[in-house]
Design a protein around this motif. Structure first.
Motif, PDB file in Angstrom:
ATOM      1  N   TYR A 198     -10.906  -8.762 -31.562  1.00 45.52           N
ATOM      2  CA  TYR A 198      -9.999  -8.978 -32.690  1.00 45.52           C
ATOM      3  C   TYR A 198     -10.054 -10.430 -33.155  1.00 45.52           C
ATOM      4  CZ  TYR A 198      -5.720 -10.341 -34.990  1.00 45.52           C
ATOM      5  OH  TYR A 198      -4.824 -10.912 -35.856  1.00 45.52           O
ATOM      6  N   ARG A 199      -9.986 -11.356 -32.241  1.00 39.22           N
ATOM      7  CA  ARG A 199      -9.986 -12.777 -32.613  1.00 39.22           C
ATOM      8  C   ARG A 199     -11.254 -13.168 -33.357  1.00 39.22           C
ATOM      9  NH1 ARG A 199      -7.058 -16.358 -27.934  1.00 39.22           N
ATOM     10  NH2 ARG A 199      -4.994 -15.466 -28.237  1.00 39.22           N
ATOM     11  N   LYS A 200     -12.393 -12.677 -32.887  1.00 43.18           N
ATOM     12  CA  LYS A 200     -13.667 -12.984 -33.552  1.00 43.18           C
ATOM     13  C   LYS A 200     -13.677 -12.442 -34.982  1.00 43.18           C
ATOM     14  CE  LYS A 200     -16.308 -13.062 -29.292  1.00 43.18           C
ATOM     15  NZ  LYS A 200     -17.233 -12.337 -28.427  1.00 43.18           N
ATOM     16  N   LEU A 201     -13.223 -11.204 -35.135  1.00 45.93           N
ATOM     17  CA  LEU A 201     -13.198 -10.603 -36.466  1.00 45.93           C
ATOM     18  C   LEU A 201     -12.169 -11.273 -37.370  1.00 45.93           C
ATOM     19  CD1 LEU A 201     -13.514  -6.825 -35.521  1.00 45.93           C
ATOM     20  CD2 LEU A 201     -15.227  -8.249 -36.658  1.00 45.93           C
ATOM     21  N   ALA A 202     -11.015 -11.630 -36.811  1.00 47.53           N
ATOM     22  CA  ALA A 202      -9.975 -12.284 -37.598  1.00 47.53           C
ATOM     23  C   ALA A 202     -10.462 -13.627 -38.130  1.00 47.53           C
ATOM     24  CB  ALA A 202      -8.714 -12.462 -36.764  1.00 47.53           C
ATOM     25  N   ILE A 203     -11.181 -14.359 -37.314  1.00 45.48           N
ATOM     26  CA  ILE A 203     -11.734 -15.640 -37.764  1.00 45.48           C
ATOM     27  C   ILE A 203     -12.780 -15.411 -38.846  1.00 45.48           C
ATOM     28  CG2 ILE A 203     -13.189 -17.580 -37.064  1.00 45.48           C
ATOM     29  CD1 ILE A 203     -11.683 -17.480 -34.335  1.00 45.48           C
ATOM     30  N   LYS A 204     -13.630 -14.428 -38.640  1.00 46.03           N
ATOM     31  CA  LYS A 204     -14.708 -14.140 -39.597  1.00 46.03           C
ATOM     32  C   LYS A 204     -14.167 -13.742 -40.972  1.00 46.03           C
ATOM     33  CE  LYS A 204     -18.768 -11.216 -40.221  1.00 46.03           C
ATOM     34  NZ  LYS A 204     -19.621 -10.191 -39.610  1.00 46.03           N
ATOM     35  N   TYR A 205     -13.123 -12.933 -41.001  1.00 43.13           N
ATOM     36  CA  TYR A 205     -12.617 -12.395 -42.269  1.00 43.13           C
ATOM     37  C   TYR A 205     -11.332 -13.067 -42.769  1.00 43.13           C
ATOM     38  CZ  TYR A 205     -16.064  -8.754 -41.670  1.00 43.13           C
ATOM     39  OH  TYR A 205     -17.246  -8.079 -41.520  1.00 43.13           O
ATOM     40  N   HIS A 206     -10.899 -14.120 -42.108  1.00 38.11           N
ATOM     41  CA  HIS A 206      -9.657 -14.786 -42.509  1.00 38.11           C
ATOM     42  C   HIS A 206      -9.755 -15.297 -43.951  1.00 38.11           C
ATOM     43  CE1 HIS A 206      -6.261 -17.531 -42.536  1.00 38.11           C
ATOM     44  NE2 HIS A 206      -5.815 -16.853 -41.488  1.00 38.11           N
ATOM     45  N   PRO A 207      -8.697 -15.110 -44.748  1.00 37.58           N
ATOM     46  CA  PRO A 207      -8.717 -15.553 -46.152  1.00 37.58           C
ATOM     47  C   PRO A 207      -9.005 -17.042 -46.327  1.00 37.58           C
ATOM     48  CG  PRO A 207      -6.867 -14.095 -45.786  1.00 37.58           C
ATOM     49  CD  PRO A 207      -7.476 -14.361 -44.435  1.00 37.58           C
ATOM     50  N   ASP A 208      -8.599 -17.872 -45.386  1.00 37.04           N
ATOM     51  CA  ASP A 208      -8.890 -19.306 -45.487  1.00 37.04           C
ATOM     52  C   ASP A 208     -10.380 -19.596 -45.321  1.00 37.04           C
ATOM     53  OD1 ASP A 208      -6.217 -19.809 -45.899  1.00 37.04           O
ATOM     54  OD2 ASP A 208      -5.837 -20.473 -43.839  1.00 37.04           O
ATOM     55  N   LYS A 261      -6.722  -7.606 -43.386  1.00 41.41           N
ATOM     56  CA  LYS A 261      -5.472  -6.850 -43.283  1.00 41.41           C
ATOM     57  C   LYS A 261      -5.655  -5.593 -42.434  1.00 41.41           C
ATOM     58  CE  LYS A 261      -3.584  -8.384 -47.693  1.00 41.41           C
ATOM     59  NZ  LYS A 261      -3.234  -7.992 -49.071  1.00 41.41           N
ATOM     60  N   LYS A 262      -6.766  -4.892 -42.639  1.00 40.32           N
ATOM     61  CA  LYS A 262      -7.040  -3.679 -41.868  1.00 40.32           C
ATOM     62  C   LYS A 262      -7.254  -4.003 -40.395  1.00 40.32           C
ATOM     63  CE  LYS A 262      -8.960  -1.036 -45.692  1.00 40.32           C
ATOM     64  NZ  LYS A 262     -10.159  -0.397 -46.242  1.00 40.32           N
ATOM     65  N   ILE A 263      -7.957  -5.100 -40.126  1.00 42.60           N
ATOM     66  CA  ILE A 263      -8.200  -5.531 -38.745  1.00 42.60           C
ATOM     67  C   ILE A 263      -6.871  -5.844 -38.060  1.00 42.60           C
ATOM     68  CG2 ILE A 263      -9.139  -7.443 -37.369  1.00 42.60           C
ATOM     69  CD1 ILE A 263     -11.483  -7.471 -39.422  1.00 42.60           C
ATOM     70  N   ASN A 264      -5.979  -6.528 -38.770  1.00 44.87           N
ATOM     71  CA  ASN A 264      -4.667  -6.850 -38.206  1.00 44.87           C
ATOM     72  C   ASN A 264      -3.866  -5.595 -37.895  1.00 44.87           C
ATOM     73  OD1 ASN A 264      -4.450  -9.683 -37.929  1.00 44.87           O
ATOM     74  ND2 ASN A 264      -4.369  -9.874 -40.149  1.00 44.87           N
TER      75      ASN A 264
END
Length: 70
Positions: free
Chosen positions: A23-33, A46-49
Motif C-alpha cells: 500500500y505504501r509503495k502504491l500510495a507514494i507512486k499515485y499520490h496527487p502531490d 483514492k481507490k488504493i486508499n
C-alpha cells in the motif's frame, strides 16, 4: 466494484505487513502531490486508499471476503 486484492496487486492470504508495504509503495507512486494535474493517478490513489482501509481491518476484511466473489 473492483477487486481490492487485484487493485493492490496482492494475494488473498497476504500478511498485514506485506499489505501495508505494498500500500505504501502504491500510495507514494499515485499520490496527487507526485502527479499534479493527473486525474487518473488521483482516482487510482483514492481507490488504493479505500482498498487498504478495508483490507487492513480484520473485521472489514472478513466482511469483504464473505461478500466478494473471488
Amino acid at each position: 466494484m473492483s477487486n481490492y486484492y487485484d487493485l493492490l496487486g496482492v494475494q488473498k492470504n497476504v500478511s498485514y505487513a506485506d499489505l501495508k508495504s505494498t500500500y505504501r509503495k502504491l500510495a507514494i507512486k499515485y499520490h496527487p502531490d507526485k502527479n499534479p494535474g493527473d486525474r487518473l493517478s488521483e482516482e487510482r490513489f483514492k481507490k488504493i486508499n479505500t482498498a487498504y482501509q478495508v483490507l487492513s481491518s480484520p473485521a472489514k476484511r472478513s466482511r469483504y471476503d464473505s461478500t466478494c466473489l473471488l
